[in-house]
Scaffold this motif. Sequence first.
Motif, PDB file in Angstrom:
ATOM      1  N   THR A  34      35.944  69.581  99.851  1.00  0.00           N
ATOM      2  CA  THR A  34      35.585  68.900  98.606  1.00  0.00           C
ATOM      3  C   THR A  34      34.186  68.310  98.745  1.00  0.00           C
ATOM      4  N   GLY A  35      33.606  67.919  97.624  1.00  0.00           N
ATOM      5  CA  GLY A  35      32.257  67.368  97.624  1.00  0.00           C
ATOM      6  C   GLY A  35      31.199  68.457  97.684  1.00  0.00           C
ATOM      7  N   VAL A  36      31.566  69.682  97.310  1.00  0.00           N
ATOM      8  CA  VAL A  36      30.620  70.794  97.328  1.00  0.00           C
ATOM      9  C   VAL A  36      29.659  70.624  96.155  1.00  0.00           C
ATOM     10  N   HIS A  37      28.365  70.751  96.413  1.00  0.00           N
ATOM     11  CA  HIS A  37      27.343  70.609  95.380  1.00  0.00           C
ATOM     12  C   HIS A  37      27.529  71.679  94.315  1.00  0.00           C
ATOM     13  N   GLU A  38      27.260  71.338  93.050  1.00  0.00           N
ATOM     14  CA  GLU A  38      27.522  72.261  91.941  1.00  0.00           C
ATOM     15  C   GLU A  38      26.662  73.523  91.975  1.00  0.00           C
ATOM     16  N   GLU A  39      25.556  73.506  92.701  1.00  0.00           N
ATOM     17  CA  GLU A  39      24.707  74.690  92.785  1.00  0.00           C
ATOM     18  C   GLU A  39      24.867  75.444  94.109  1.00  0.00           C
ATOM     19  N   ALA A  40      25.874  75.082  94.886  1.00  0.00           N
ATOM     20  CA  ALA A  40      26.131  75.780  96.149  1.00  0.00           C
ATOM     21  C   ALA A  40      26.659  77.182  95.857  1.00  0.00           C
ATOM     22  N   GLN A  41      26.409  78.078  96.800  1.00  0.00           N
ATOM     23  CA  GLN A  41      26.899  79.449  96.665  1.00  0.00           C
ATOM     24  C   GLN A  41      27.778  79.787  97.862  1.00  0.00           C
ATOM     25  N   GLU A  42      28.504  80.896  97.748  1.00  0.00           N
ATOM     26  CA  GLU A  42      29.410  81.295  98.824  1.00  0.00           C
ATOM     27  C   GLU A  42      28.671  81.462 100.142  1.00  0.00           C
ATOM     28  N   ASP A  43      27.471  82.015 100.087  1.00  0.00           N
ATOM     29  CA  ASP A  43      26.700  82.233 101.314  1.00  0.00           C
ATOM     30  C   ASP A  43      26.398  80.919 102.034  1.00  0.00           C
ATOM     31  N   ASP A  44      26.102  79.863 101.265  1.00  0.00           N
ATOM     32  CA  ASP A  44      25.809  78.559 101.875  1.00  0.00           C
ATOM     33  C   ASP A  44      27.021  78.054 102.668  1.00  0.00           C
ATOM     34  N   LEU A  45      28.183  78.136 102.061  1.00  0.00           N
ATOM     35  CA  LEU A  45      29.399  77.663 102.729  1.00  0.00           C
ATOM     36  C   LEU A  45      29.788  78.587 103.878  1.00  0.00           C
ATOM     37  N   TYR A  46      29.615  79.879 103.684  1.00  0.00           N
ATOM     38  CA  TYR A  46      29.955  80.831 104.739  1.00  0.00           C
ATOM     39  C   TYR A  46      29.117  80.574 105.992  1.00  0.00           C
ATOM     40  N   GLU A  47      27.818  80.380 105.796  1.00  0.00           N
ATOM     41  CA  GLU A  47      26.937  80.121 106.934  1.00  0.00           C
ATOM     42  C   GLU A  47      27.278  78.814 107.638  1.00  0.00           C
ATOM     43  N   ALA A  48      27.658  77.800 106.859  1.00  0.00           N
ATOM     44  CA  ALA A  48      27.975  76.498 107.455  1.00  0.00           C
ATOM     45  C   ALA A  48      29.277  76.537 108.255  1.00  0.00           C
ATOM     46  N   PHE A  49      30.272  77.315 107.796  1.00  0.00           N
ATOM     47  CA  PHE A  49      31.588  77.298 108.432  1.00  0.00           C
ATOM     48  C   PHE A  49      31.831  78.483 109.362  1.00  0.00           C
ATOM     49  N   ALA A  50      30.972  79.485 109.367  1.00  0.00           N
ATOM     50  CA  ALA A  50      31.171  80.650 110.230  1.00  0.00           C
ATOM     51  C   ALA A  50      30.982  80.319 111.707  1.00  0.00           C
ATOM     52  N   ASN A  51      30.322  79.208 112.009  1.00  0.00           N
ATOM     53  CA  ASN A  51      30.115  78.805 113.401  1.00  0.00           C
ATOM     54  C   ASN A  51      31.423  78.459 114.104  1.00  0.00           C
ATOM     55  N   PHE A  52      32.479  78.164 113.349  1.00  0.00           N
ATOM     56  CA  PHE A  52      33.743  77.716 113.939  1.00  0.00           C
ATOM     57  C   PHE A  52      34.707  78.861 114.189  1.00  0.00           C
ATOM     58  N   GLY A  53      34.436  80.034 113.642  1.00  0.00           N
ATOM     59  CA  GLY A  53      35.319  81.187 113.836  1.00  0.00           C
ATOM     60  C   GLY A  53      35.208  82.139 112.667  1.00  0.00           C
ATOM     61  N   ALA A  54      35.936  83.230 112.782  1.00  0.00           N
ATOM     62  CA  ALA A  54      35.911  84.259 111.736  1.00  0.00           C
ATOM     63  C   ALA A  54      36.574  83.726 110.472  1.00  0.00           C
ATOM     64  N   ILE A  55      35.849  83.808 109.360  1.00  0.00           N
ATOM     65  CA  ILE A  55      36.383  83.389 108.067  1.00  0.00           C
ATOM     66  C   ILE A  55      37.073  84.594 107.443  1.00  0.00           C
ATOM     67  N   LYS A  56      38.367  84.454 107.194  1.00  0.00           N
ATOM     68  CA  LYS A  56      39.123  85.552 106.601  1.00  0.00           C
ATOM     69  C   LYS A  56      38.986  85.579 105.091  1.00  0.00           C
ATOM     70  N   ASN A  57      38.831  84.409 104.482  1.00  0.00           N
ATOM     71  CA  ASN A  57      38.800  84.318 103.030  1.00  0.00           C
ATOM     72  C   ASN A  57      38.048  83.069 102.622  1.00  0.00           C
ATOM     73  N   LEU A  58      37.295  83.156 101.528  1.00  0.00           N
ATOM     74  CA  LEU A  58      36.576  81.995 101.011  1.00  0.00           C
ATOM     75  C   LEU A  58      36.648  82.046  99.491  1.00  0.00           C
ATOM     76  N   HIS A  59      37.218  81.015  98.888  1.00  0.00           N
ATOM     77  CA  HIS A  59      37.335  80.924  97.432  1.00  0.00           C
ATOM     78  C   HIS A  59      36.474  79.764  96.948  1.00  0.00           C
ATOM     79  N   LEU A  60      35.485  80.083  96.140  1.00  0.00           N
ATOM     80  CA  LEU A  60      34.609  79.079  95.552  1.00  0.00           C
ATOM     81  C   LEU A  60      34.762  79.196  94.044  1.00  0.00           C
ATOM     82  N   ASN A  61      35.489  78.278  93.437  1.00  0.00           N
ATOM     83  CA  ASN A  61      35.812  78.357  92.013  1.00  0.00           C
ATOM     84  C   ASN A  61      34.683  77.809  91.155  1.00  0.00           C
ATOM     85  N   LEU A  62      34.432  78.516  90.042  1.00  0.00           N
ATOM     86  CA  LEU A  62      33.379  78.128  89.106  1.00  0.00           C
ATOM     87  C   LEU A  62      33.983  77.613  87.814  1.00  0.00           C
ATOM     88  N   ASP A  63      33.262  76.700  87.177  1.00  0.00           N
ATOM     89  CA  ASP A  63      33.636  76.208  85.862  1.00  0.00           C
ATOM     90  C   ASP A  63      33.285  77.286  84.841  1.00  0.00           C
TER      91      ASP A  63
END
Length: 158
Positions: A77-106
């Motif tokens: 939570t607290g994801v900036h409204e202009e963030a994109q999937e790539d931003d989150l993927y790069e930030a969290f990929a350091n911890f392990g393989a990401i199997k799925n990422l859901h970023l919901n849009l208004d």
Amino acid sequence: QGLNGSSCSCNATKPPPLLLVMAMDADGSRRRGRGIQEKEETDDRYAGRGGEFETLEDDDRVGGPARSIEGWVVIVTGVHEEAQEDDLYEAFANFGAIKNLHLNLDRRSGFVKGYCFIEFEKYAEAQDAITQMSGELLLEGTLQVDWAFAKAPTERRR
């Protein structure tokens, strides 16, 4: 004699009367209608595997996070409204393989709703992401990371 009482030489016959079946319930009351069947006549259309559901292996953890079918899901939570999937993927990929990422849009604005779901394959990877990314800044938004699903407590509340 014909159907309406007149004398007629044609071979008109009366239609057969509607057959109503009567059955007795267990409590002794009578039921009538075309859909009533005796207990022996019930069909076996629903004799398949209906009502049987897949289950996950029990991991001996009481309370706490619950595993999904494919892995361990965290909510960010607290994801900036202009963030994109790539931003989150790069930030969290350091911890392990990401199997799925859901970023919901208004739908109306097209901006991010402020949260996303990230699924890791291993428990340790998801736990590391939670402990190390909670409180971090990403595009001017302070992230809060926690388990998306939790097991129900074993004891019932009164």
